[in-house]
Scaffold this active site. Structure first.
Site, PDB file in Angstrom:
ATOM      1  N   GLU A 204       0.844  -1.115   0.029  1.00  0.00           N
ATOM      2  CA  GLU A 204      -0.021  -0.072   0.102  1.00  0.00           C
ATOM      3  C   GLU A 204       0.708   1.313   0.003  1.00  0.00           C
ATOM      4  O   GLU A 204       0.556   2.095   1.026  1.00  0.00           O
ATOM      5  CB  GLU A 204      -0.973   0.051   1.152  1.00  0.00           C
ATOM      6  CG  GLU A 204      -1.957  -1.373   1.121  1.00  0.00           C
ATOM      7  CD  GLU A 204      -2.969  -1.233   2.109  1.00  0.00           C
ATOM      8  OE1 GLU A 204      -2.917  -0.524   3.025  1.00  0.00           O
ATOM      9  OE2 GLU A 204      -3.744  -1.992   1.973  1.00  0.00           O
ATOM     10  N   PRO A 205       1.766   1.442  -0.870  1.00  0.00           N
ATOM     11  CA  PRO A 205       2.555   2.682  -0.987  1.00  0.00           C
ATOM     12  C   PRO A 205       1.648   3.782  -1.225  1.00  0.00           C
ATOM     13  O   PRO A 205       0.500   3.881  -2.101  1.00  0.00           O
ATOM     14  CB  PRO A 205       3.567   2.456  -2.143  1.00  0.00           C
ATOM     15  CG  PRO A 205       2.753   1.476  -3.116  1.00  0.00           C
ATOM     16  CD  PRO A 205       1.918   0.702  -2.131  1.00  0.00           C
ATOM     17  N   ARG A 206       1.718   4.968  -0.495  1.00  0.00           N
ATOM     18  CA  ARG A 206       1.204   6.036  -0.542  1.00  0.00           C
ATOM     19  C   ARG A 206       2.172   7.450  -0.323  1.00  0.00           C
ATOM     20  O   ARG A 206       3.232   7.104   0.301  1.00  0.00           O
ATOM     21  CB  ARG A 206       0.138   6.361   0.500  1.00  0.00           C
ATOM     22  CG  ARG A 206      -0.953   5.140   0.403  1.00  0.00           C
ATOM     23  CD  ARG A 206      -2.235   5.907   1.334  1.00  0.00           C
ATOM     24  NE  ARG A 206      -3.152   4.783   1.359  1.00  0.00           N
ATOM     25  CZ  ARG A 206      -4.292   5.438   2.188  1.00  0.00           C
ATOM     26  NH1 ARG A 206      -4.350   6.410   2.670  1.00  0.00           N
ATOM     27  NH2 ARG A 206      -5.258   4.286   2.158  1.00  0.00           N
ATOM     28  N   GLU A 323      -6.477  -7.516  -1.595  1.00  0.00           N
ATOM     29  CA  GLU A 323      -6.790  -7.705  -0.226  1.00  0.00           C
ATOM     30  C   GLU A 323      -8.389  -7.111  -0.465  1.00  0.00           C
ATOM     31  O   GLU A 323      -8.540  -5.916  -1.060  1.00  0.00           O
ATOM     32  CB  GLU A 323      -6.232  -6.715   0.697  1.00  0.00           C
ATOM     33  CG  GLU A 323      -4.819  -6.937   1.015  1.00  0.00           C
ATOM     34  CD  GLU A 323      -4.149  -5.849   2.205  1.00  0.00           C
ATOM     35  OE1 GLU A 323      -4.852  -5.460   2.888  1.00  0.00           O
ATOM     36  OE2 GLU A 323      -3.077  -5.912   2.194  1.00  0.00           O
ATOM     37  N   TRP A 366      -8.881 -10.904   2.506  1.00  0.00           N
ATOM     38  CA  TRP A 366      -8.196 -10.542   3.701  1.00  0.00           C
ATOM     39  C   TRP A 366      -9.063 -11.080   4.916  1.00  0.00           C
ATOM     40  O   TRP A 366     -10.303 -10.429   4.929  1.00  0.00           O
ATOM     41  CB  TRP A 366      -7.830  -9.260   3.791  1.00  0.00           C
ATOM     42  CG  TRP A 366      -7.069  -8.707   5.050  1.00  0.00           C
ATOM     43  CD1 TRP A 366      -7.403  -8.759   6.132  1.00  0.00           C
ATOM     44  CD2 TRP A 366      -5.655  -8.709   5.077  1.00  0.00           C
ATOM     45  NE1 TRP A 366      -6.471  -8.336   7.148  1.00  0.00           N
ATOM     46  CE2 TRP A 366      -5.228  -8.331   6.646  1.00  0.00           C
ATOM     47  CE3 TRP A 366      -4.510  -8.936   4.174  1.00  0.00           C
ATOM     48  CZ2 TRP A 366      -3.915  -8.277   6.862  1.00  0.00           C
ATOM     49  CZ3 TRP A 366      -3.146  -8.505   4.644  1.00  0.00           C
ATOM     50  CH2 TRP A 366      -3.012  -8.253   6.017  1.00  0.00           C
TER      51      TRP A 366
END
Ligand SMILES: *[C@@H]1O[C@H](CO)[C@@H](O)[C@H](O)[C@H]1NC(C)=O
Ligand SMILES: *[C@@H]1O[C@H](CO)[C@@H](O)[C@H](O)[C@H]1NC(C)=O
Ligand SMILES: *[C@@H]1O[C@H](CO)[C@@H](O)[C@H](O)[C@H]1NC(C)=O
Length: 409
Positions: A204-206, A323, A366
């Site tokens: 989940e890169p942000r 997910e 998930w």
């Protein structure tokens, strides 16, 4: 089995590229995956906790139960970072423990220097996990760092190398070099293993992370182009080390549409799903789905699935719903203090139906849970766990879903 890598056959008028991979390696063909010469559509699951489970009979049991239920792809964490000495109140808030003695940890930091733990509580542990996956015939999506503070992640690098902002992870050259050092260590160690489905750049890169547990976002240093540039650089690096395994970004799939007032479509978090999917060395796309955390509705979430299926078609690469989850009644009460008129079976079932109808390449719910058979008792419930033994949920959301996908094989 052997690797025939990039055998080039020159013809008079065209260049035919015949690349074959070792048996058991997953490849892509248009919008779907292939395994051993056949289409490989799948349902799978997430089990981040298998990564720190030190009882190998338990890991064996988890993988075996998942695979037997028809879930051959499992995503887990391929990172676990900490300071050698814990500073109370320090960042990132990866854990409350003061000592790493006896814990699984792959990298420790002290005085701006990293030490990779190759011992029994380090990479030898991950060696066993990969070898159990090989024996059980499951494929792992291995995530190489975390946007969030859990198990260390991006900010451990940045803070130990003198950085100030969360997003420096994507452009500070010293931080990039340190992350590449880890990437190289892991990727080269398992480059011959058919148990690796794909390398994943980050969970989940942000541009920004948690306001309390992480470093802050810089005032103006990060846009969607920042992460696209980083993803291009790192995916190209991985392919130079290991050209045969697939590579993916691991993002939540947010769109970057100018003027779109919906935050998940407006690009503000630094993700441009379509631009990233087009990158040469990213083989497939991912998206995540948590309308509970995102203050979105179930129909909104269903549309999010459909929009990713559309992008899959447009770009011509596989996309997976990597997910997805819906809080239990108790989990929603505890975390949000609210109730919903949707049961998990209704909400998750609707997204699975959309994924099937629009033929997404795969999905991983998930998260995986077992009530019985583990040395530690019932596995962890974060509010989203689907227990295999609970047929009220597992019959429709696991067994029936798996059966529907198998019709395409
Ligand atoms: C880790 O070490 C860095 C550098 O000394 C420090 O700034 C940070 O607060 C530490 N974090 C934790 C959780 O110990
Ligand atoms: C839940 O409530 C909303 C709004 O009242 C309604 O539109 C929706 O159909 C309901 N869903 C279910 C599964 O009952
Ligand atoms: C099984 O799942 C149902 C539906 O979510 C839930 O109501 C029930 O409490 C669960 N059963 C157990 C034993 O956890």
């Amino acid at each position: 089995m052997f690797a025939k890598l990039g055998a080039f056959v020159a013809c008079a008028t065209s260049l035919v590229v015949a690349t074959s991979v070792p048996s058991g390696f997953v490849t892509t063909k248009g919008t779907h995956f292939q395994l051993n010469g056949k289409p490989f559509y799948f349902a799978g699951t997430n089990s981040y906790w298998s990564q720190y489970t030190t009882n190998y009979d338990d890991i064996n049991f988890i993988f075996k139960r998942a695979n037997t239920a028809g879930l051959p792809v499992i995503r887990t964490w391929g990172f676990n970072d900490a300071n050698a000495t814990f500073t109370a109140g320090g960042l990132p808030m990866y854990s409350a423990y003061n000592s790493i003695a006896g814990q699984i940890v792959y990298q420790t930091w002290a005085d701006g220097k990293v030490t990779i733990n190759t011992g029994a509580t380090g990479l030898q542990h991950f060696d066993k996990l990969v070898s159990i996956a090989e024996q059980q015939g499951v494929k792992l999506i291995v995530t190489l760092t975390n946007n969030w503070a859990d198990y260390g992640g991006m900010d451990v690098y940045t803070i130990n190398l003198g950085g100030t902002y969360h997003d420096e992870f994507y452009y500070n050259p010293t931080v990039i070099a340190a992350y590449k050092n880890w990437v190289k260590t892991v990727v080269t160690r398992y480059k011959n293993s058919p148990a690796i489905f794909a390398w994943e750049l980050a969970n989940e890169p942000r541009c920004e992370a948690d306001g309390t547990r992480n470093l802050p976002r810089s005032p103006s240093g990060c846009t969607a182009a920042t992460i696209t540039t980083w993803a291009d650089q790192i995916s190209t690096y991985i392919k130079s080390l290991d050209p045969l395994h697939l590579v993916t970004l691991g993002d939540e799939g947010f769109f970057n549409e100018p003027g779109n007032s919906d935050w998940a479509y407006g690009g503000g978090d630094g993700i441009d799903f379509v631009a990233n999917l087009k990158l040469k060395n990213l083989d497939f796309g991912t998206f995540h789905l948590y309308p509970d955390w995102w203050s979105k509705t179930v129909p909104w979430a269903t549309q999010f699935v459909i929009d990713h299926a559309t992008a899959q078609q447009q770009v011509g690469k596989p996309v997976i719903m990597e997910e997805y989850g819906w809080l239990s009644v108790a989990g929603r009460e505890q975390n949000l203090g609210t109730t919903s008129n949707y049961t998990r079976v209704e909400a998750v079932g609707a997204w699975q139906e959309a994924a099937l109808e629009h033929k997404l390449a795969g999905d991983l719910f998930w998260q995986f849970g077992l009530e019985k058979g583990l040395s530690t008792g019932t596995s962890t419930d974060d509010g989203f766990t689907i227990y295999l033994e609970n047929l009220t949920e597992s019959q429709p959301l696991i067994y029936n879903h798996v059966a529907a996908i198998k019709q395409w094989l």
